[in-house]
Scaffold this active site. Structure first.
Site, short mmCIF file in Angstrom:
data_model
loop_
_atom_site.label_atom_id
_atom_site.label_comp_id
_atom_site.label_asym_id
_atom_site.label_seq_id
_atom_site.Cartn_x
_atom_site.Cartn_y
_atom_site.Cartn_z
N LYS A 116 0.77 -1.03 0.15
CA LYS A 116 -0.13 0.10 -0.01
C LYS A 116 0.99 1.06 -0.20
CE LYS A 116 -3.87 2.14 2.37
NZ LYS A 116 -4.84 2.19 3.71
N HIS A 171 -0.14 4.63 0.31
CA HIS A 171 -0.96 5.78 0.60
C HIS A 171 -1.53 5.42 2.15
CE1 HIS A 171 -4.27 3.35 -1.02
NE2 HIS A 171 -4.86 3.81 -0.24
#
Length: 226
Positions: A104, A106
């Site tokens: 991931k 963000h």
């Protein structure tokens, strides 16, 4: 055999996580039994599953660890429910951690892991549903050791299928012990399952009769540890 192990075998059957019949495995092998941890789907089933894992881990590894690491995907819910059960049964606050299949990039929780971050000095117990060949550890161990200076003290799976691993001679769990230098154990083995269910009626049926026992024996003659 400990009482909780006998209960766990019956629990697997009740949840249809352990089935007997004719199955083709991912490896292409034809197997007279099949284990699927994805069959645990209700709150009560997951609560019990966590308790069985917690008891087995406590028996094998005691309390001297900090993190339960469950590889994605099936290891994620198992690590969560086991951490909850460990707190309730033994009063120990064990953190859980899992990896992401895709990192991931963000948000506040960006990165390659879910749950607690791994920290230098952490002692980690790996937790999986079942290990047939041990191949999953080839991906998981480098991720865990690459995240921080941790010590992996052991692996716990639900069922030891007792088949040869990638090397073709020793069991997958034995290969893991030798290759990575940490213990690898299971809540129960297929020997335990056969011992508990062979020619015994359970809820109106005999799950392992003479014919099924012959099929299991033939399977282990071909793929079991010699």
């Amino acid at each position: 055999m400990e009482a909780y192990k006998q209960e766990f075998i019956e629990f697997m059957v009740d949840c249809q996580a352990l089935k007997f019949g004719d199955f083709t495995l991912k490896s292409g092998r034809k197997s007279p039994f099949f284990m699927n941890a994805g069959a645990y789907v209700t709150g009560s089933q997951l609560m019990k599953l966590g308790e069985y894992y917690a008891k087995a881990i406590h028996d094998r590894y005691g309390d001297d660890f900090d993190v339960l690491f469950g590889p994605a995907y099936k290891g994620i819910p198992i690590s969560v429910v086991t951490a909850v059960a460990y707190s309730r049964l033994y009063g120990r606050e064990i953190r859980y951690c899992s990896d992401r299949k895709e990192e991931k990039d963000h948000g506040a929780d960006k990165g390659a892991f879910l749950g607690s971050k791994l920290k230098d000095g952490d002692r980690v117990v790996m937790i999986e549903d079942v290990t047939t060949s041990g191949k999953s550890m080839e991906e998981t161990v480098p991720k865990v050791k690459g995240a921080a200076e941790v010590t992996i003290i052991g692996l716990m799976v639900s069922l030891n299928r007792m088949e040869v691993g990638l090397g073709g001679e020793k069991s997958a769990l034995d290969e893991i012990r030798e290759k990575y230098g940490f213990e690898a154990n299971a809540i129960v083995t297929m020997d335990d399952v056969v011992e508990h269910l062979y020619n015994k009626e359970y809820k109106g049926q005999v799950l392992i009769d003479d014919e099924r026992k012959k099929a299991i024996d033939a399977y282990y003659e071909a793929y079991g540890v010699k």
